[in-house]
Scaffold this active site. Sequence first.
Site: not given
Ligand code: MN
Ligand code: FE
Length: 349
Positions: A132, A230
């Site tokens: 994107y 994350e």
């Molecule tokens: Mn990850």
């Molecule tokens: Fe990631």
Amino acid sequence: MTDSTQPPANDGSLNSNKKKGIINNSSIDPNKILPFTYPWAREYYKQGVANNWTAEEVSMQRDIELWKSEDGLSDDERRMILWNLGFFSTAESLTANNIVLAAYPHVTNPECRQYLLRQAFEEAIHTDTFIYCCDTLSLDPDEIYNMYLTVPTVKEKDEFVVKLTQSIFDPNFKTDTPENIQKFVFDLIGFYIIMEGIFFYAGFVMLLSLMRNNRMVGIGEQFQYIMRDESIHVNFGADLINTIVEENPEIWTPEFKKTVSETIQEAVQLECNYAADALPRGILGLRSDTVQDYVKYIADRRLERIGLETVYNVESPFPWMSEIMDLSKEKNFFETRVTEYQTGGSLEW
Ligand code: MN
Ligand code: FE
């Protein structure tokens, strides 16, 4: 598949019909998820679902104007942005491949596998983010997707992580001996603690700092969502590692702990080199030496999380980073778009 020759062991846990053993467990049926043996894995899955987002929800309009204007960004700002797009664009697929091809086959516990599938989906969203960005900013994909080969400080990070996983990518690899369990744990440390837990964080702090200065706010918002995902990946990975160690205490020898700590310190050095390369002169509110301090601060948190001693003992130069990590979607400070998937189960069509 259940190994019928083995009687179900009573290990004193609540689910005494299921033998504990988060990896390589032939006494459990990987298709039978209830009752849960590791409820924390299920919790991470639910947190991931509550954080759902997609790249296209984030407007890139202001970024496009700034990126395409002649004097909107300095050369140093452009370099910093490109270095990070170059690193992340390939690092996300590297992580996804490792989860599916290396971790998933050995983690036989069903609720952990459910989380790994969720994580793999999130890595697909992250991969999509960089597609994107390339599309909206009209970047040259050959340039961006080759930076892991052409930019030495990016290449060194990726090669470092790939090197850690060589043995377990052997199709005959099995987690059936203490030595091999150690190799497997080392791989998990390479991806969860080093790649996602350290190598992503100089980039996070650089782009989020830019966003705080009201520049490239679309990319900044996407990085904010990626960082939130994350941080759950890292927590899941640390709990997975800690559980394997708890169940196989013989692998956690002083020598192995020393190797892990030294490997993490080598990784910190590579991340510091990367920060200096991405930010050779410093830009508004951001210098490479403070980014390096942040990397060391984060590395200490990762060491602690897996039961190892801290090494650097520095303060975080960016206390706002920990606040951003806890922000829920509707509190995003640029209020570009308000959406929240956690709707208490009521869906309106
Ligand atoms: Mn990850
Ligand atoms: Fe990631």
